[in-house]
Write an enzyme that holds these catalytic residues in place. Structure first.
Site, PDB file in Angstrom:
ATOM      1  N   THR A  92      -5.466   2.160  -5.129  1.00 59.78           N
ATOM      2  CA  THR A  92      -5.161   0.736  -5.018  1.00 59.78           C
ATOM      3  C   THR A  92      -5.746  -0.062  -6.174  1.00 59.78           C
ATOM      4  O   THR A  92      -5.086  -0.951  -6.726  1.00 59.78           O
ATOM      5  CB  THR A  92      -5.691   0.189  -3.679  1.00 59.78           C
ATOM      6  OG1 THR A  92      -4.973   0.804  -2.610  1.00 59.78           O
ATOM      7  CG2 THR A  92      -5.529  -1.316  -3.598  1.00 59.78           C
ATOM      8  N   HIS A 145      -1.612   2.793   5.452  1.00 57.47           N
ATOM      9  CA  HIS A 145      -2.791   3.524   4.977  1.00 57.47           C
ATOM     10  C   HIS A 145      -3.356   4.296   6.159  1.00 57.47           C
ATOM     11  O   HIS A 145      -3.348   3.809   7.287  1.00 57.47           O
ATOM     12  CB  HIS A 145      -3.836   2.532   4.439  1.00 57.47           C
ATOM     13  CG  HIS A 145      -4.929   3.176   3.638  1.00 57.47           C
ATOM     14  ND1 HIS A 145      -5.816   4.094   4.174  1.00 57.47           N
ATOM     15  CD2 HIS A 145      -5.279   3.022   2.340  1.00 57.47           C
ATOM     16  CE1 HIS A 145      -6.658   4.474   3.242  1.00 57.47           C
ATOM     17  NE2 HIS A 145      -6.360   3.847   2.123  1.00 57.47           N
ATOM     18  N   GLU A 157       0.815  -1.209   0.000  1.00 62.02           N
ATOM     19  CA  GLU A 157       0.000   0.000   0.000  1.00 62.02           C
ATOM     20  C   GLU A 157       0.857   1.271   0.000  1.00 62.02           C
ATOM     21  O   GLU A 157       1.737   1.462   0.833  1.00 62.02           O
ATOM     22  CB  GLU A 157      -0.909  -0.008   1.243  1.00 62.02           C
ATOM     23  CG  GLU A 157      -1.731   1.260   1.445  1.00 62.02           C
ATOM     24  CD  GLU A 157      -2.793   1.441   0.393  1.00 62.02           C
ATOM     25  OE1 GLU A 157      -2.928   2.577  -0.118  1.00 62.02           O
ATOM     26  OE2 GLU A 157      -3.488   0.465   0.071  1.00 62.02           O
ATOM     27  N   ASP A 177       1.471  -0.625  -4.810  1.00 61.31           N
ATOM     28  CA  ASP A 177       0.241  -0.573  -5.617  1.00 61.31           C
ATOM     29  C   ASP A 177       0.110   0.781  -6.307  1.00 61.31           C
ATOM     30  O   ASP A 177      -0.370   0.887  -7.422  1.00 61.31           O
ATOM     31  CB  ASP A 177      -0.997  -0.892  -4.769  1.00 61.31           C
ATOM     32  CG  ASP A 177      -1.246   0.131  -3.663  1.00 61.31           C
ATOM     33  OD1 ASP A 177      -0.293   0.819  -3.249  1.00 61.31           O
ATOM     34  OD2 ASP A 177      -2.395   0.211  -3.180  1.00 61.31           O
ATOM     35  N   HIS A 178       0.559   1.827  -5.622  1.00 61.95           N
ATOM     36  CA  HIS A 178       0.533   3.175  -6.198  1.00 61.95           C
ATOM     37  C   HIS A 178       1.405   4.076  -5.341  1.00 61.95           C
ATOM     38  O   HIS A 178       1.949   3.662  -4.321  1.00 61.95           O
ATOM     39  CB  HIS A 178      -0.891   3.732  -6.291  1.00 61.95           C
ATOM     40  CG  HIS A 178      -1.597   3.833  -4.975  1.00 61.95           C
ATOM     41  ND1 HIS A 178      -1.460   4.916  -4.131  1.00 61.95           N
ATOM     42  CD2 HIS A 178      -2.438   2.979  -4.335  1.00 61.95           C
ATOM     43  CE1 HIS A 178      -2.199   4.729  -3.042  1.00 61.95           C
ATOM     44  NE2 HIS A 178      -2.795   3.551  -3.143  1.00 61.95           N
TER      45      HIS A 178
END
Length: 692
Positions: free
Chosen positions: A370, A488, A330, A541-542
């Site tokens: 995500t 997150h 994440e 993921d990003h």
């Protein structure tokens, strides 16, 4: 008596319908509205438009109906008045002081807004409880404020609709939904583009005048409060009206016209916004520059060998059926790793693992959510306008990395520490042949810490080892895709694991805890019989943030990606430009897989690979190639930037500066390449060419 209570709704509804009709008339003669309208078109625009507006207002007025339903003097009688006030105070204390309350879990200003709302309710209720003689005055003030908010929102929405039409020539669509997501950029653009202070001043002044006129003509409705039977009648009436609205609005939306302007003008902006929110694909062919599908397909596929969508990948060596563990981390921007210049030592394990791995140093995420990362790693396609394929209705039976592994006899699973219904992950992975292990799979004794996003990454690591041990016993190789959650917001994790306390809720702490959890995972994995026969792929993921001085600041989209397998994958650095969609085809190449492919990503070690990368938001679609960034956007806009890179003193770290190229100097070949990639991908998705 109950019919008297309808007066406020009639005045507000009449005001809304009148302004909406006036807006239609203005938009009808707007320079951007170039269609020809006959008499039938005019009837449709204003007739269907009137019905649409009436039904939308009926739904929106439900909040005013609730206000009337809760009007009562009996709630202030003892002991109920004291009980209600006490509960309100407890709710305020809960929001203000309980550190892990439901509002704070989401971060941002949600908790503050909740505190303000409940605080105002406490003040108003207390004043009416302790000052019964002033109750009518206080109730009138509250009523005026409610009327004012309705009027202001009506005016604000119609002004917004005008400016949206002025920009795109349509009612609200997914771009408007996108505006809610990128509030900083949108507000900044509005502040720079329009005279905001004078405009808002005029809107507030008009709202005050209209609100006063409505208040003066309807305030007598508060003189005698409705009784239980009258409230029941009001409730039943609004349930019926709202039901009719919910039933007929979608039906009216199907009244299409050959003239698209007729359809857009007869529509209601709020209803279109709600539709866009639930139907999350932005029509590429309507809003973006196109070349024609035949030309786009040919131009896009010329970078593939053979130049066809369905092609045979032939490996030169013997196939290696090793287990594969894909860990998408994440929000792990490249800037957090020491290899990219970070000096805080917040990823000590990943930094040490990178030295023993195949590391891709010039690697870019396709998006900033995500679902975009999962799409890129699973479907291996460029991002398309609007929402990720994962969140769309038509997301099943796609050609995926999982389907390639299944064709080779692998067990295929998706592991997620939260509830996988979030972001439609359960539907997507379940409908594409993945077994799912998520929060529902955990026994109580397997959870040592959890927050709103799910169990901590350390607990998920332990669960993953159990899952992989069970799969290893089956005698079949396994492919597991694990999506982490701890890095997150709210960035909470168990205390005592790292030197940054979990209650600080810092992103650096979230990054460092996830790094610690990965260290624990590898320590456990190293003790398992399947470890040396496993390829580990770790990728973000990003990025953590995509805000920058340009629409698509590519330095923010840079993410780490490493492939580790003891004794199998040689440690090295690959500095060539590559996209997130290339990672899994490259892993298949390392495994010497021969297979039929529909992937639009490529093995970067193949002779035919052409360095390029895709980066995007919901609206802006970018293509990086030959030291240039080309961006196409809704409204058929095209921008192009030169990318100037300077090597820094830190390994693999680049400072990227932008220089906008003047229109007359734009590289037409790269513009066509950009359009072709996104037009062809959008077409293939729409026509199911990328299904299995």
């Amino acid at each position: 008596m109950i019919f008297g209570k309808i007066k406020p709704f009639l005045y507000l509804g009449g005001f809304y319908v009148l302004l909406s009709s006036l807006l239609r008339l203005i938009l009808l003669f707007h320079p951007i509205t170039t269609g020809h309208f006959d008499f039938i078109d005019i009837i449709r625009i204003f007739g269907i438009g009137f019905i649409n507006d009436s039904l939308v207002f009926a739904l929106a007025s439900s909040f005013l109906a609730l206000y009337f339903l809760f009007l009562s003097n009996s709630k202030f009688h003892r002991p109920w008045g004291w009980v209600i006030l006490g509960l309100m105070v407890l709710a305020e204390l809960y929001i203000a002081f309980y550190p892990n309350n439901i509002f704070r879990q989401y971060g941002g200003v949600v908790a503050e807004l909740a505190m303000i709302f409940v605080g105002i309710k406490i003040i108003c209720f207390a004043l009416m409880l302790f000052l019964p003689k002033q109750r009518r005055l206080i109730r009138n003030i509250n009523y005026f404020i409610i009327i004012f908010l309705y009027v202001l929102l009506i005016i604000l929405n119609l002004v917004s609709e005008y400016f949206f039409w002025n920009e795109f020539g349509v009612r609200y669509n997914f771009i408007a939904v996108d505006y809610l997501i990128y509030t900083n950029e949108v507000i900044g653009n509005i502040m720079e583009s329009y005279p905001v202070i004078p405009l808002f001043s005029v809107m507030i002044l008009i709202s005050l005048i209209v609100s006063y006129l409505i208040f003066r003509r309807t305030k007598e409705e508060l003189e005698i409060l409705p009784n239980i039977s009258q409230k029941l009648g009001l409730l039943i009436s609004f349930v019926i009206i709202c039901s009719l609205g919910l039933f007929f609005l979608p039906k009216l939306a199907n009244f299409q016209s050959k003239n698209n302007f007729t359809y857009e003008l007869q529509s209601n902006g709020i209803e279109r916004f709600a539709y866009a929110f639930s139907h999350n694909e932005l029509d590429f062919f309507k809003f973006y520059p196109t070349l024609g599908i035949q030309k786009s397909e040919k131009l896009f596929l010329e970078d593939f060998k053979p130049p066809v969508l369905r092609r045979k990948i032939n490996a030169s060596g013997s196939e290696q059926k090793k287990n594969v563990v894909l860990i998408s981390v994440e929000s792990l921007s490249a800037e957090y790793l020491k290899h990219y210049g970070n000096q805080q030592n917040i990823t000590p394990f990943l930094d040490s693992l990178a030295d023993k791995s195949l590391m891709f140093t010039n690697f870019y995420a396709t998006g900033n959510r995500t679902v975009r990362g999962l799409e890129a790693l699973t479907l291996c396609i460029p991002p398309t306008a609007g929402e990720s394929v994962i969140k769309r209705e038509d997301n099943r039976n796609k050609f995926t990395t999982g389907s390639v592994f299944r064709s080779k006899g692998y067990n295929v699973e998706f592991l997620y520490g939260g509830y996988s219904y979030f972001d439609n992950m359960k539907s997507f992975f379940g409908n594409n042949g993945y077994q799912i292990v998520d929060r529902d799979s955990f026994l109580p004794q397997e959870v040592s810490f959890a927050n709103v996003w799910g169990v901590c990454d350390e607990d998920m690591a332990k669960k993953a080892i159990k899952v992989m041990n069970a799969e290893a016993k089956s005698g079949k190789p396994f492919f597991n895709h694990w999506m982490t959650v701890s890095n997150h917001r709210p960035f909470t994790y168990p205390d005592g694991k790292i030197d940054i306390p979990g209650d600080i809720k810092s992103r650096d702490g979230g990054v460092k805890y996830t790094d610690y959890a990965l260290r624990c995972f590898f320590a456990m994995a190293k003790k398992q019989s399947w470890y040396k026969n496993t390829v580990f792929v770790i990728v973000a993921d990003h990025c953590a943030s995509s805000a920058g001085s340009t629409e698509l600041p590519i330095d923010k989209y840079r993410i780490p990606a490493i492939v580790f397998s003891e004794g199998f994958v040689k440690p090295q650095k690959f500095d060539g430009l590559m996209s997130q969609i290339d990672l899994m085809p490259t892993v298949f190449g390392l495994l010497n897989f021969s297979y039929e492919s529909k992937f639009l990503g490529q093995d970067v070690f193949s002779d035919s690979y052409v360095p390029r990368a895709y980066i995007a938001t919901y609206e802006n679609l970018g293509y990086i190639r030959d030291q240039q960034l080309t961006i196409i956007s809704a409204g058929k806009k095209i921008e192009q930037y030169t990318l100037q890179m300077e090597k820094s003193n830190w390994p693999d770290q680049y400072n990227i500066n932008y220089k906008e190229i003047l229109t007359k100097n734009q590289n037409r070949k790269l513009i066509d390449k950009t359009i072709a990639a996104y037009e062809a991908t959008s077409y293939w998705l729409k026509h199911k060419n990328l299904d299995q």
